[in-house]
Design a protein around this motif. Structure first.
Motif, mmCIF file in Angstrom:
data_model
loop_
_atom_site.group_PDB
_atom_site.id
_atom_site.type_symbol
_atom_site.label_atom_id
_atom_site.label_comp_id
_atom_site.label_asym_id
_atom_site.label_seq_id
_atom_site.Cartn_x
_atom_site.Cartn_y
_atom_site.Cartn_z
ATOM 1 N N UNK A 149 27.053 -0.485 5.855
ATOM 2 C CA UNK A 149 26.278 -1.694 5.585
ATOM 3 C C UNK A 149 24.843 -1.567 6.098
ATOM 4 N N UNK A 150 24.656 -0.805 7.161
ATOM 5 C CA UNK A 150 23.313 -0.621 7.718
ATOM 6 C C UNK A 150 22.389 0.136 6.774
ATOM 7 N N UNK A 151 22.967 0.832 5.783
ATOM 8 C CA UNK A 151 22.156 1.584 4.832
ATOM 9 C C UNK A 151 21.652 0.705 3.684
ATOM 10 N N UNK A 152 22.077 -0.542 3.655
ATOM 11 C CA UNK A 152 21.636 -1.462 2.602
ATOM 12 C C UNK A 152 20.517 -2.342 3.135
ATOM 13 N N UNK A 162 17.390 -15.764 -2.825
ATOM 14 C CA UNK A 162 16.319 -16.662 -3.250
ATOM 15 C C UNK A 162 16.274 -16.793 -4.771
ATOM 16 N N UNK A 163 16.566 -15.696 -5.472
ATOM 17 C CA UNK A 163 16.575 -15.743 -6.930
ATOM 18 C C UNK A 163 17.656 -16.675 -7.452
ATOM 19 N N UNK A 164 18.857 -16.580 -6.899
ATOM 20 C CA UNK A 164 19.943 -17.423 -7.401
ATOM 21 C C UNK A 164 19.776 -18.871 -6.934
ATOM 22 N N UNK A 165 19.095 -19.075 -5.793
ATOM 23 C CA UNK A 165 18.877 -20.437 -5.281
ATOM 24 C C UNK A 165 18.012 -21.241 -6.259
ATOM 25 N N UNK A 166 17.055 -20.564 -6.914
ATOM 26 C CA UNK A 166 16.191 -21.238 -7.880
ATOM 27 C C UNK A 166 17.021 -21.790 -9.035
ATOM 28 N N UNK A 167 18.003 -21.036 -9.469
ATOM 29 C CA UNK A 167 18.878 -21.469 -10.564
ATOM 30 C C UNK A 167 19.897 -22.490 -10.113
ATOM 31 N N UNK A 168 20.459 -22.229 -8.942
ATOM 32 C CA UNK A 168 21.560 -23.069 -8.472
ATOM 33 C C UNK A 168 21.502 -23.183 -6.950
ATOM 34 N N UNK A 169 21.037 -24.320 -6.442
ATOM 35 C CA UNK A 169 20.922 -24.491 -4.979
ATOM 36 C C UNK A 169 22.253 -24.398 -4.251
ATOM 37 N N UNK A 170 23.345 -24.497 -4.990
ATOM 38 C CA UNK A 170 24.670 -24.414 -4.385
ATOM 39 C C UNK A 170 25.400 -23.118 -4.730
ATOM 40 N N UNK A 171 24.653 -22.120 -5.112
ATOM 41 C CA UNK A 171 25.261 -20.845 -5.496
ATOM 42 C C UNK A 171 26.113 -20.302 -4.355
ATOM 43 N N UNK A 172 27.275 -19.738 -4.707
ATOM 44 C CA UNK A 172 28.243 -19.278 -3.723
ATOM 45 C C UNK A 172 27.670 -18.198 -2.809
ATOM 46 N N UNK A 173 26.724 -17.393 -3.314
ATOM 47 C CA UNK A 173 26.145 -16.341 -2.487
ATOM 48 C C UNK A 173 25.457 -16.891 -1.247
ATOM 49 N N UNK A 174 24.965 -18.110 -1.334
ATOM 50 C CA UNK A 174 24.192 -18.683 -0.232
ATOM 51 C C UNK A 174 25.062 -18.957 0.988
ATOM 52 N N UNK A 175 26.365 -19.038 0.794
ATOM 53 C CA UNK A 175 27.278 -19.264 1.908
ATOM 54 C C UNK A 175 27.965 -17.981 2.376
ATOM 55 N N UNK A 176 27.621 -16.862 1.751
ATOM 56 C CA UNK A 176 28.307 -15.600 2.053
ATOM 57 C C UNK A 176 27.462 -14.710 2.952
ATOM 58 N N UNK A 177 28.150 -13.906 3.748
ATOM 59 C CA UNK A 177 27.474 -12.821 4.463
ATOM 60 C C UNK A 177 27.213 -11.689 3.480
ATOM 61 N N UNK A 178 26.429 -10.703 3.907
ATOM 62 C CA UNK A 178 26.159 -9.553 3.034
ATOM 63 C C UNK A 178 27.460 -8.847 2.657
ATOM 64 N N UNK A 179 28.344 -8.688 3.626
ATOM 65 C CA UNK A 179 29.615 -8.008 3.353
ATOM 66 C C UNK A 179 30.461 -8.807 2.365
ATOM 67 N N UNK A 180 30.524 -10.101 2.546
ATOM 68 C CA UNK A 180 31.304 -10.951 1.648
ATOM 69 C C UNK A 180 30.737 -10.922 0.227
ATOM 70 N N UNK A 181 29.422 -10.873 0.129
ATOM 71 C CA UNK A 181 28.789 -10.796 -1.194
ATOM 72 C C UNK A 181 29.201 -9.504 -1.895
#
Length: 496
Positions: A149-152, A162-181
């Protein structure tokens, strides 16, 4: 109907009384490439001579015996030749389906290049390419050993959120960690509580250092040329081949943004106000988005060949290595013939979250929608094979006359300035462009990447001479060792 000429999927063999070794080499090539049909009893010119009718059954049995001989073919293919009668003559038809495995004949590996069979056994790059094509696991899905994960790049994760937040302020990615994403997008998996990360994640989120470590040959080249494409192909600007060059060895999220900036810097921005709307539409951005998105998500990254995004004074050209698909034609294709086959579904899934690529088939529709708005006389040229090339014109060429009609197809038919209509392949056209300066037959074949064979000599030299597009420098002695071939003025018209 019998085909009129040989091509990537068609081969003619005389074989009147016996089966030549070249038949089995072609079978091996077709198995390894994208399949094809061999016609025994037909000469190189497509003229039906027929096999010896009394020997037809014996020839068929010999073929089947050879196909099942483990000392000849590895693995053993299942192929059933057919005896057919055409115009009162007997021929044998061998229909070869593309295989999911890499085949060898007499311990040699053969592949198809145009209408020629190539022994690639000693050519490591081509051999690797063959085995990559036959690998059932798409490259992007493979686990990268040692990737953590440190290599990402954490900044790339933030940018994507930020890109998905513009489309959907409640996008599931916003609640996820990098690993979960990563796990939610199948870009990684857990094995014995250890995170295993796929190449798709490296390509999308990798740091520059990680990409250099795990994909050392990966790169994108963005080039802006001061000349038209035709001038470039004819080497008219050898002193300065490009005016701007940007080499990108970063993840695809960054590549997409950098190519958009490159477009904004070098392509004209044309004003367009849709009917019934008071808001201007960015036609350039909409059109180029499709080209940039397509090269990012459809490239085969397994071999590490560079991807090219080139802007000329009259057109934009993209070039990338792709994974051959049996259902899609090779050579020149119409944009409407492009299949809905996703080369990298994991990368596509992420890009679709940003609307950088859309549903299957919509990319083609968008190109055909915006291209005539951006330039009414646009032309699209597509070459499909192991290397995929997409070219779209956006301005008049300095060396071309304007056209009053739009074209979304690739055409190989040119009209002779007198009365005849002649069909030329792209390789024949490239010979004409190459021979603006006199070249030997060996130089021509080396440029084309094919072997010196009688049928190649006929197709790429003698036919062009007979059409009046090439001429010999020593016409009185055709077989003179110093013989060279040069494009005539008539032939030069076909390179414009």
């Amino acid at each position: 109907m019998l085909p009129t000429k040989e091509d990537i999927k068609t081969e003619f063999k005389s074989c009147t009384n016996a089966i030549s070794h070249s038949v089995y080499e072609t079978v091996c090539s077709f198995l390894n490439h994208s399949g094809g049909t061999i016609y025994l009893g037909v000469n190189d010119d497509g003229i039906i001579e027929g096999v010896n009718e009394a020997q037809a059954e014996t020839l068929k049995k010999n073929l089947i015996t050879a196909f099942n001989n483990k000392n000849l073919f590895v693995p053993v293919p299942y192929i059933m030749p057919e005896i057919q009668r055409i115009d009162g003559k007997t021929i044998i038809v061998i229909n070869v389906q593309p295989s999911q495995y890499a085949y060898s004949y007499k311990k040699r590996f053969w592949d198809r290049n145009g209408d020629a069979d190539i022994d690639i056994t000693e050519q490591s790059e081509l051999l690797l390419n063959l085995f990559e094509r036959k690998n059932p696991h798409i490259f992007e899905e493979r686990i990268v050993e040692g990737l953590r994960l440190k290599h990402l790049d954490s900044d790339t994760f933030k940018y994507c959120r930020n890109l998905v937040r513009v489309k959907n302020p409640n996008h599931i990615w916003l609640q996820m960690s990098d690993e979960e994403l990563l796990l939610s997008c199948r870009l990684a998996e857990k094995h014995n509580q250890k995170l295993q990360i796929r190449y798709a994640a490296l390509l999308i989120f990798g740091t520059d250092e990680a990409i250099e470590t795990f994909l050392p040959r990966y790169r994108y080249e963005a080039l802006y040329h001061l000349c038209t494409w035709q001038q470039y192909e004819r080497n008219e600007f050898t002193d300065n081949r490009y005016d701007d060059r940007k080499t990108l060895r970063c993840n695809l999220i960054k590549v997409y943004g950098e190519l958009q900036k490159f477009v904004a810097m070098h392509l004209p921005d044309k004003f367009y106000l849709p009917s019934g709307s008071a808001r201007r539409e960015d036609v350039r951005g909409a059109l180029m988005r499709e080209l940039i998105g397509n090269i990012c998500v459809h490239t085969d990254y397994s071999l590490g060949f560079a991807c090219f995004f080139e802007i000329f004074k009259d057109r934009v050209v993209t070039k990338n290595v792709t994974r051959l698909v049996p259902t899609m034609n090779e050579g020149s294709v119409n944009i409407k013939e492009l299949g809905n086959y996703t080369k990298n579904p994991l990368i596509v899934k992420v890009f679709r979250e940003f609307d950088w690529v859309e549903d299957l088939g919509s990319g083609t529709r968008n190109i055909l929608k915006y291209a005539p708005i951006y330039y009414k006389d646009y032309q699209i040229f597509i070459e499909n094979g192991q290397h995929f090339s997409f070219s779209i014109t956006y301005a008049d060429s300095d060396t071309n006359t304007n056209s009053d009609t739009n074209s979304d197809t690739v055409t190989n038919t040119v009209t002779d300035t007198v009365t005849n209509t002649v069909t030329l392949s792209d390789k024949q056209r490239s010979v004409l462009a190459f021979c603006v300066e006199p070249k030997s037959a060996h130089e021509i074949f080396e440029q084309l990447g094919i072997t010196y064979q009688t049928k190649n000599l006929k197709t790429y030299i003698k036919d062009l001479v007979s059409y009046g597009y090439l001429q010999m420098t020593i016409p009185d002695t055709p077989k003179n060792p110093a013989q060279r071939y040069v494009t005539t003025e008539k032939g030069k018209l076909l390179t414009l």
